[in-house]
Design a protein around this motif. Structure first.
Motif, short mmCIF file in Angstrom:
data_model
loop_
_atom_site.label_atom_id
_atom_site.label_comp_id
_atom_site.label_asym_id
_atom_site.label_seq_id
_atom_site.Cartn_x
_atom_site.Cartn_y
_atom_site.Cartn_z
N PRO A 51 0.78 -1.15 -0.02
CA PRO A 51 -0.03 -0.07 0.01
C PRO A 51 0.74 1.26 -0.08
O PRO A 51 1.96 1.37 0.83
CB PRO A 51 -0.88 -0.07 1.38
N LYS A 67 -13.37 -0.25 1.17
CA LYS A 67 -12.54 -0.62 0.09
C LYS A 67 -12.99 -0.41 -1.27
O LYS A 67 -14.08 -1.06 -1.39
CB LYS A 67 -11.86 -1.91 0.14
N LYS A 97 -8.14 1.83 -0.33
CA LYS A 97 -8.78 1.85 1.01
C LYS A 97 -9.13 3.39 1.57
O LYS A 97 -8.34 4.14 1.35
CB LYS A 97 -7.79 1.01 1.80
N THR A 104 -5.33 4.90 0.80
CA THR A 104 -4.11 4.13 0.34
C THR A 104 -4.25 3.29 -0.79
O THR A 104 -5.79 3.01 -1.05
CB THR A 104 -3.53 3.47 1.42
N TYR A 105 -3.54 2.97 -1.89
CA TYR A 105 -3.73 2.35 -2.94
C TYR A 105 -2.79 1.07 -3.09
O TYR A 105 -1.53 1.27 -2.70
CB TYR A 105 -3.36 3.16 -4.07
N MET A 106 -3.26 0.08 -3.49
CA MET A 106 -2.50 -1.11 -3.94
C MET A 106 -2.91 -2.06 -4.92
O MET A 106 -4.23 -1.75 -5.31
CB MET A 106 -2.13 -2.05 -2.61
N ASN A 185 -5.81 -7.65 0.98
CA ASN A 185 -4.46 -7.40 0.28
C ASN A 185 -4.30 -7.91 -1.12
O ASN A 185 -3.40 -8.10 -1.69
CB ASN A 185 -3.40 -8.25 0.93
#
Length: 560
Positions: A51, A67, A97, A104-106, A185
């Motif tokens: 993230p 999310k 998120k 936050t980004y992933m 995740n």
């Protein structure tokens, strides 16, 4: 400049004559020119497995907690081998998120068998919708020759959407394989095969949900007697923590008009008491499909548009699985996404995005999406547009029902439905838009306040305007007077919107609309856009320094 003043956002037009379409003026009335290249939006990108924090401009409402999950292609080649179609790219999963006004980004590639096999050999090893994998060069000539006679292995590259079954998240395409994933995740947890539980060869990536969590879907089955369309029901509860699709059942099966040339469908509609299957004239030539490897052609070669065929609506009782003997027909249309369906005053109201042209699938070749200049303009202007339409289906059609007169007695709708024989009703649609929607290239990727208004009367829906090959604006339609609110910024390309209701919502549009916006002219210019759903004004954007390919579908998962 951001604006909702529609007079400021008309695209540049050429002097081309209007398209001749006397029956229906649902195509854009004159050609566009000077379209910006979107090649960076169909380019392979890197994943962001850890993230990272987004830079927030504006104020994200503190009540948004959850999310925003997105799915779509993220890799378009392996070594010197390249995918041909937008649908073929390897699935990349994205997570924004949102918590206490921060983001936050992933992202991660889905570790499907297709992705792993292709990665291990650094070449395309598994065929996709528009790309045929060539025989392994490591095999000898005789082995390569024999491989052409093998059945094509269905892909598990689940790049279309996030879906839920029994409270768990999966990613889905349209084959028999889905993948359970961890939404925290984005790890791939388990590959699940529909055909291990029920006799289907695939299922759509657009299931519908009852309030209790019961899930409905559709999937085809293929046997010695040809194809069948199947309605699927998956229970809401698990009896064991490790369960996946246990308890799924086929509610009913529908015989295609032509068993060797069944219709392709991307989704279906659902009201409170009925499922609605739309048998459209996008057809699948099963002989071509099963021989595609032998002929050296991709699966997409077996899909074609037959405008001489009518579109048929099939109604299925959700409780009993009984298929109505009455069939509702309309002219040849294609549809990928329904908006909503509900029952009122003895009618089933069916709203969906439709086009009078069914060749859109074959137009989304990567080579078309990567064009520029006049070639890009020509590719766009040759395509049909999708517009929101309403069909009104009378539910009480009997032998006593009069023929050759409009059965739609609802004064609020100009749609017509006429009984023309014992079990056939012909329907003509009502436009769910004004003339201004033509200025935005029609509307696709429709979304509603699903939790509160799916299968119920509603007033608003949201979507993308398509003055390009991908969405280039966000639209909010008010069905009360068919007026639009618009978010647009030149050079920005928003994804399918997601409506998130506020926790204390009173009105249908109390909440926000989320969309991931891409900027092909700017490196790493991606941001999450947050709009006030009521006013359609921008509340905030959360920028992340990543490049992202233009994706398909997603969902918002609220945190407890």
């Amino acid at each position: 400049m951001l604006t909702t003043d529609m007079s400021l956002m008309k695209p540049e037009r050429s002097d081309a004559k209007p398209v001749d379409n006397d029956k229906d003026k649902k195509c854009i009335t004159s050609a566009l020119k000077g379209l910006e290249t979107i090649e960076p939006l169909v380019r392979s990108v890197e994943e962001t497995p850890e993230p990272i924090s987004a830079e927030v401009q504006g104020t994200i409402p503190s009540w948004i907690n959850g999310k925003f999950l997105r799915n779509g292609p993220g890799k378009f080649e392996f070594g010197n081998t390249h995918f041909n179609h937008w649908f073929d790219g390897m699935a990349m999963l994205h997570r924004f998120k949102i918590h206490k006004g921060q983001v936050t980004y992933m992202s991660r590639f889905l570790h499907s068998d297709a992705y792993k096999k292709n990665s291990e050999r650094d070449r395309i090893m598994m065929s996709e919708f528009g790309t045929l994998a060539f025989p392994d060069p490591c095999k000898n000539f005789f082995q390569r020759f024999l491989s052409r006679f093998e059945m094509m292995e269905p892909t598990d590259n689940a790049s279309v959407s996030f879906v839920k079954y029994k409270g768990d998240y999966y990613v889905s395409t349209e084959t028999n394989f889905i993948h359970k994933v961890n939404p925290e995740n984005l790890e791939s947890l388990e590959k699940v095969d529909w055909s291990k539980f029920i006799a289907v060869n695939g299922a759509t990536a657009h299931p519908h949900y009852d309030p209790d969590g019961t899930t409905y879907n559709m999937g085809n089955s293929y046997g010695c007697k040809g194809a069948m369309y199947n309605i699927i029901r998956v229970p809401s509860e698990k009896t064991d923590a490790k369960e996946t699709l246990q308890g799924a059942q086929i509610l009913c099966s529908i015989v295609p008009a032509n068993k060797s040339h069944p219709s392709y469908y991307h989704s279906f509609a659902m009201s409170q008491n009925y499922m609605v299957f739309i048998e459209q004239p996008i057809k699948m030539d099963l002989l071509k499909i099963v021989t595609c490897k032998l002929r050296g052609k991709a699966l997409s070669d077996g899909i074609y548009w037959d405008p001489m065929q009518e579109t048929v609506f099939h109604l299925i009782d959700k409780l009993t699985g009984e298929v109505s003997s009455v069939k509702y027909h309309t002219k040849a249309i294609s549809t990928f996404h329904q908006i909503n369906a509900f029952e009122e005053d003895g009618f089933l109201i069916l709203d969906m995005c439709c086009s009078d042209d069914g060749q859109a699938i074959n137009n989304y070749l990567i080579q078309n999406l990567r064009k520029s200049g006049d070639a890009l303009d020509e590719a766009y202007n040759s395509m049909g547009r999708a517009f929101p339409r309403r069909f009104v289906l009378p539910l009480q059609v009997t032998s006593e029902t009069p023929t050759d007169q409009n059965l739609n007695t609802r004064p609020s709708s100009v749609a017509t439905c006429v009984k023309i024989s014992k079990d056939k009703v012909f329907c003509q649609h009502e436009d769910l838009h004004g003339d201004d929607l033509h200025e935005y290239g029609g509307l696709e990727f429709p979304q509603i306040n699903y939790g509160r208004h799916n299968t119920r009367p509603y007033r608003y829906f949201y979507g993308c305007g398509f003055r390009h090959l991908v969405g280039d604006s966000l639209l909010k339609m008010d069905l009360k007077d068919k007026t639009l609110k618009v978010w647009y910024q030149k050079g920005f390309f928003p994804s399918e919107p997601a409506f998130v209701p506020s926790p204390d919502a009173v009105e249908e549009d109390d909440g926000v609309v989320l969309s991931v916006v891409l900027t092909p002219s700017q490196d790493k210019g991606t941001f999450l856009l947050v709009l006030d759903a009521k006013t359609f004004e921008e509340l905030a954007r959360a920028s992340v320094p990543v490049n992202m390919a233009y994706g398909f579908h997603g969902t918002f998962s609220a945190s407890a």
